[in-house]
Enzyme design. Sequence first.
Site, PDB file in Angstrom:
ATOM      1  N   CYS A  50       0.831  -1.201   0.000  1.00 57.95           N
ATOM      2  CA  CYS A  50       0.000   0.000   0.000  1.00 57.95           C
ATOM      3  C   CYS A  50       0.869   1.257   0.000  1.00 57.95           C
ATOM      4  CB  CYS A  50      -0.927   0.021   1.215  1.00 57.95           C
ATOM      5  SG  CYS A  50      -1.961   1.496   1.195  1.00 57.95           S
ATOM      6  N   LYS A  91       0.517  -9.739  -0.652  1.00 63.97           N
ATOM      7  CA  LYS A  91       0.354  -8.968  -1.897  1.00 63.97           C
ATOM      8  C   LYS A  91       1.426  -7.896  -1.883  1.00 63.97           C
ATOM      9  CE  LYS A  91      -3.135  -6.313  -4.468  1.00 63.97           C
ATOM     10  NZ  LYS A  91      -2.911  -4.888  -4.179  1.00 63.97           N
TER      11      LYS A  91
HETATM   12  C1  LIG Z   1      -9.925   2.434  -4.404  1.00 64.90           C
HETATM   13  C2  LIG Z   1      -8.781   1.470  -4.259  1.00 64.90           C
HETATM   14  C3  LIG Z   1      -8.518   0.917  -3.027  1.00 64.90           C
HETATM   15  C4  LIG Z   1      -7.470  -0.018  -2.884  1.00 64.90           C
HETATM   16  N1  LIG Z   1      -7.276  -0.601  -1.658  1.00 64.90           N
HETATM   17  C5  LIG Z   1      -6.360  -1.603  -1.551  1.00 64.90           C
HETATM   18  C6  LIG Z   1      -6.248  -2.362  -0.346  1.00 64.90           C
HETATM   19  O1  LIG Z   1      -6.987  -2.161   0.630  1.00 64.90           O
HETATM   20  N2  LIG Z   1      -5.292  -3.326  -0.297  1.00 64.90           N
HETATM   21  C7  LIG Z   1      -4.469  -3.601  -1.375  1.00 64.90           C
HETATM   22  O2  LIG Z   1      -3.619  -4.494  -1.294  1.00 64.90           O
HETATM   23  N3  LIG Z   1      -4.572  -2.902  -2.511  1.00 64.90           N
HETATM   24  C8  LIG Z   1      -5.504  -1.948  -2.636  1.00 64.90           C
HETATM   25  N4  LIG Z   1      -5.658  -1.310  -3.837  1.00 64.90           N
HETATM   26  C9  LIG Z   1      -4.853  -1.738  -4.987  1.00 64.90           C
HETATM   27  C10 LIG Z   1      -5.588  -2.811  -5.799  1.00 64.90           C
HETATM   28  O3  LIG Z   1      -5.809  -3.975  -5.023  1.00 64.90           O
HETATM   29  C11 LIG Z   1      -4.766  -3.204  -7.059  1.00 64.90           C
HETATM   30  O4  LIG Z   1      -3.530  -3.699  -6.650  1.00 64.90           O
HETATM   31  C12 LIG Z   1      -4.533  -2.011  -7.980  1.00 64.90           C
HETATM   32  O5  LIG Z   1      -5.696  -1.241  -8.150  1.00 64.90           O
HETATM   33  C13 LIG Z   1      -4.040  -2.491  -9.350  1.00 64.90           C
HETATM   34  O6  LIG Z   1      -4.977  -3.327  -9.966  1.00 64.90           O
HETATM   35  P1  LIG Z   1      -5.972  -2.769 -11.132  1.00 64.90           P
HETATM   36  O7  LIG Z   1      -5.101  -2.177 -12.203  1.00 64.90           O
HETATM   37  O8  LIG Z   1      -6.721  -3.987 -11.597  1.00 64.90           O
HETATM   38  O9  LIG Z   1      -6.829  -1.733 -10.515  1.00 64.90           O
HETATM   39  C14 LIG Z   1      -6.669  -0.366  -4.002  1.00 64.90           C
HETATM   40  C15 LIG Z   1      -6.932   0.223  -5.234  1.00 64.90           C
HETATM   41  C16 LIG Z   1      -7.968   1.106  -5.383  1.00 64.90           C
HETATM   42  C17 LIG Z   1      -8.251   1.696  -6.744  1.00 64.90           C
END
Ligand SMILES: Cc1cc2nc3c(=O)[nH]c(=O)nc-3n(C[C@H](O)[C@H](O)[C@H](O)COP(=O)(O)O)c2cc1C
Length: 312
Positions: free
Chosen positions: A98, A136
């Site tokens: 994060c 992760k």
């Molecule tokens: C609104 C939002 C909240 C997120 N919260 C978390 C979280 O709580 N824990 C985490 O590991 N990643 C979090 N992420 C990251 C996502 O899990 C993911 O790794 C990231 O969006 C990339 O994937 P994507 O391109 O499919 O969106 C968050 C992403 C977004 C957009």
Amino acid sequence: MAYPKLSSPLILAPMAGVTNAAYRILCKRMGAALCYTEFLSADALIRYKDALDNPIFDVVEEERPVVTQIFGEDPKKIFEAAEFLQGKTDVVDFNIGCPAPKVLACGGGAALLKNPSRIKEILEQLNTLKTPISCKIRLGVDEQHIVALDVAKIAENAGCCAIAVHPRTQKQGYSGKADWSYIKKVKDIVSIPVIGNGDVEKVQDVLRMMQETGCDYVMVGRAAMKDPFFFRKAKHYLDTGEVLEDLSFSEKMQLLQEYIVLLKKYQLYTDILVKDALIRFTKGYRNSAQLRLELTRTKSSEELQEKISALL
Ligand SMILES: Cc1cc2nc3c(=O)[nH]c(=O)nc-3n(C[C@H](O)[C@H](O)[C@H](O)COP(=O)(O)O)c2cc1C
């Protein structure tokens, strides 16, 4: 201990403010094989450990198997939080990626990528529990300090059952492109399941990520945040090679209504959650900007529900 056996490679990413129990169930109904909770603070989890109605832990039986993600910095508290989750969730995932300033300031999330020995200590302790443990990760703090491969090895050696890789650095935030070549590099050096993540925008990207990286599962975040139907489309594409049409506006509103019913069923309902989903779900539809404005200006739950009902 093993990662759950999944019926398809499609996984809903953990997303703070989005992946509550109702949203996870909705995505499961749409075809997600497994869903992650948003990250939960280890400190907060143990603070509320003895409360009858834990205000942050929302896993329900209907959705299992499910992965609960936690974050933190202090190995003792992280262990205690995971211990509390034993029997209540199917996998405990530890967040090592994060980039949010609030999380970094406490030394958690991606800040841990500066400290692989701390990661090792945390993951080794967690793996003494009976619940399967995964993690992760991001690539590293910045391009000069890529540690993803070392951390992947640490996770495997500590006994983790899977590792999800979002191949961006902490500094990148969400800018630039996810560098999928690192998902492949991780897959090449570990024998536990690897979950690829990052920039899966179209259903075709799911197959492309699997083919390019060899990853076992594909984790979808933002595309599923705008459209839980993404999972049904992706599953259909994997099964048949055909791309289904997007939902019509009224079908999308029915999905929103289904979400509202689930939020109420599990006592998670707030107008904010519904308005947020509404804003995300309506993006890209013709003439939706004015509608979004009207809906977000509603002053009561009743008014909001009336407007949504009128769209069904
Ligand atoms: C609104 C939002 C909240 C997120 N919260 C978390 C979280 O709580 N824990 C985490 O590991 N990643 C979090 N992420 C990251 C996502 O899990 C993911 O790794 C990231 O969006 C990339 O994937 P994507 O391109 O499919 O969106 C968050 C992403 C977004 C957009």
